[in-house]
Design a protein around this motif. Structure first.
Motif, PDB file in Angstrom:
ATOM      1  N   ARG A 271      15.449  -1.528  39.585  1.00 29.58           N
ATOM      2  CA  ARG A 271      14.892  -2.614  40.388  1.00 29.58           C
ATOM      3  C   ARG A 271      13.704  -2.069  41.151  1.00 29.58           C
ATOM      4  O   ARG A 271      13.752  -0.964  41.675  1.00 29.58           O
ATOM      5  CB  ARG A 271      15.962  -3.099  41.378  1.00 29.58           C
ATOM      6  CG  ARG A 271      15.519  -4.213  42.301  1.00 29.58           C
ATOM      7  CD  ARG A 271      16.499  -4.344  43.482  1.00 29.58           C
ATOM      8  NE  ARG A 271      16.335  -5.542  44.249  1.00 29.58           N
ATOM      9  CZ  ARG A 271      15.362  -5.754  45.122  1.00 29.58           C
ATOM     10  NH1 ARG A 271      14.440  -4.835  45.334  1.00 29.58           N
ATOM     11  NH2 ARG A 271      15.308  -6.889  45.806  1.00 29.58           N
TER      12      ARG A 271
ATOM     13  N   LYS B 179      22.377   7.361  44.440  1.00 24.15           N
ATOM     14  CA  LYS B 179      21.917   6.042  44.024  1.00 24.15           C
ATOM     15  C   LYS B 179      21.269   5.360  45.215  1.00 24.15           C
ATOM     16  O   LYS B 179      21.594   5.650  46.377  1.00 24.15           O
ATOM     17  CB  LYS B 179      23.053   5.185  43.462  1.00 24.15           C
ATOM     18  CG  LYS B 179      24.064   4.712  44.470  1.00 24.15           C
ATOM     19  CD  LYS B 179      25.104   3.807  43.808  1.00 24.15           C
ATOM     20  CE  LYS B 179      26.088   3.299  44.855  1.00 24.15           C
ATOM     21  NZ  LYS B 179      27.041   2.351  44.291  1.00 24.15           N
TER      22      LYS B 179
ATOM     23  N   THR C  41      20.129   1.402  46.580  1.00 20.52           N
ATOM     24  CA  THR C  41      20.310  -0.026  46.377  1.00 20.52           C
ATOM     25  C   THR C  41      19.439  -0.816  47.344  1.00 20.52           C
ATOM     26  O   THR C  41      19.053  -0.322  48.407  1.00 20.52           O
ATOM     27  CB  THR C  41      21.786  -0.452  46.564  1.00 20.52           C
ATOM     28  OG1 THR C  41      22.190  -0.149  47.906  1.00 20.52           O
ATOM     29  CG2 THR C  41      22.703   0.248  45.577  1.00 20.52           C
TER      30      THR C  41
ATOM     31  N   ASP D  64      22.481  -4.704  47.803  1.00 21.31           N
ATOM     32  CA  ASP D  64      23.606  -4.407  46.900  1.00 21.31           C
ATOM     33  C   ASP D  64      23.232  -4.403  45.420  1.00 21.31           C
ATOM     34  O   ASP D  64      24.108  -4.402  44.560  1.00 21.31           O
ATOM     35  CB  ASP D  64      24.776  -5.374  47.137  1.00 21.31           C
ATOM     36  CG  ASP D  64      25.414  -5.174  48.502  1.00 21.31           C
ATOM     37  OD1 ASP D  64      25.482  -4.011  48.954  1.00 21.31           O
ATOM     38  OD2 ASP D  64      25.829  -6.175  49.111  1.00 21.31           O
ATOM     39  N   GLU D  65      21.951  -4.386  45.115  1.00 15.58           N
ATOM     40  CA  GLU D  65      21.479  -4.323  43.736  1.00 15.58           C
ATOM     41  C   GLU D  65      20.964  -2.905  43.475  1.00 15.58           C
ATOM     42  O   GLU D  65      20.172  -2.372  44.249  1.00 15.58           O
ATOM     43  CB  GLU D  65      20.329  -5.319  43.566  1.00 15.58           C
ATOM     44  CG  GLU D  65      20.144  -5.858  42.191  1.00 15.58           C
ATOM     45  CD  GLU D  65      19.006  -6.879  42.160  1.00 15.58           C
ATOM     46  OE1 GLU D  65      18.180  -6.748  41.240  1.00 15.58           O
ATOM     47  OE2 GLU D  65      18.933  -7.753  43.025  1.00 15.58           O
ATOM     48  N   LEU D  66      21.406  -2.284  42.383  1.00 15.91           N
ATOM     49  CA  LEU D  66      21.001  -0.926  42.062  1.00 15.91           C
ATOM     50  C   LEU D  66      19.496  -0.847  41.821  1.00 15.91           C
ATOM     51  O   LEU D  66      18.957  -1.584  41.003  1.00 15.91           O
ATOM     52  CB  LEU D  66      21.751  -0.432  40.822  1.00 15.91           C
ATOM     53  CG  LEU D  66      21.520   1.015  40.414  1.00 15.91           C
ATOM     54  CD1 LEU D  66      22.002   1.981  41.499  1.00 15.91           C
ATOM     55  CD2 LEU D  66      22.202   1.302  39.088  1.00 15.91           C
TER      56      LEU D  66
ATOM     57  N   GLU E  85      19.193   5.555  40.255  1.00 17.56           N
ATOM     58  CA  GLU E  85      20.336   6.457  40.265  1.00 17.56           C
ATOM     59  C   GLU E  85      19.944   7.732  39.537  1.00 17.56           C
ATOM     60  O   GLU E  85      19.049   7.729  38.693  1.00 17.56           O
ATOM     61  CB  GLU E  85      21.559   5.821  39.616  1.00 17.56           C
ATOM     62  CG  GLU E  85      21.377   5.472  38.158  1.00 17.56           C
ATOM     63  CD  GLU E  85      22.555   4.727  37.568  1.00 17.56           C
ATOM     64  OE1 GLU E  85      23.647   4.739  38.164  1.00 17.56           O
ATOM     65  OE2 GLU E  85      22.387   4.136  36.488  1.00 17.56           O
TER      66      GLU E  85
END
Length: 148
Positions: free
Chosen positions: A99, A126, A128, A131-133, A136
């Motif tokens: 993202r 990781k 975010t 709450d969206e990756l 990582e």
């Protein structure tokens, strides 16, 4: 997991980085020797946005990885350490970017300690946003003396 907040004043004592390269604003969770959760408020006045990209500012992936390495360093240094120790980024494996990170985003960084021996440490990390990756990787870091 204990709730321990490390504010910017303590971060400045633990890390050698300074503006514009300090990429951690606060530690919001810490389980010493195991896991850490930190944040970076991404603002439009970040110097890298002038050139990456002027018409559509995006936080560079390498700086997301650097922010994750700084978070891992804070996990390593959350317990007593020698002030002569410097933390070096030694390796990265399996980096994936899922993202884009934009001005106004709050980057939440997680690092989990995997193993350490003779000053070499391995972490799963990781990042975010909402709450969206975002990214990582598995990173390796080394602690050495400033004079070495």
């Amino acid at each position: 997991m204990s709730q321990a907040v490390i504010d910017i004043h303590r971060i400045l004592k633990l890390l050698p980085h300074r503006y514009p390269f300090l990429l951690v604003d606060r530690v919001i969770e810490l389980d010493p020797g195991k896991t850490i959760k930190a944040l970076k408020n991404v603002t439009m006045n970040e110097p890298f946005f002038q050139g990456h990209f002027p018409d559509f500012p995006v936080m560079p992936g390498v700086l997301i990885i650097e922010a994750l390495a700084q978070t891992a360093a804070l996990l390593t240094f959350s317990e007593e350490h020698d002030p002569e120790d410097v933390y070096y980024f030694a390796g990265i494996d399996g980096a994936r970017f899922k993202r884009i990170v934009l001005p106004g985003d709050q980057l939440i960084m997680h690092a989990t300690f995997e193993r350490g021996k003779a000053g070499i440490y391995k972490f799963q990390v990781k990042a975010t946003v909402q709450d969206e990756l975002a990214a990582e990787a598995s990173i390796t870091c080394a602690v050495r003396k400033k004079s070495a």
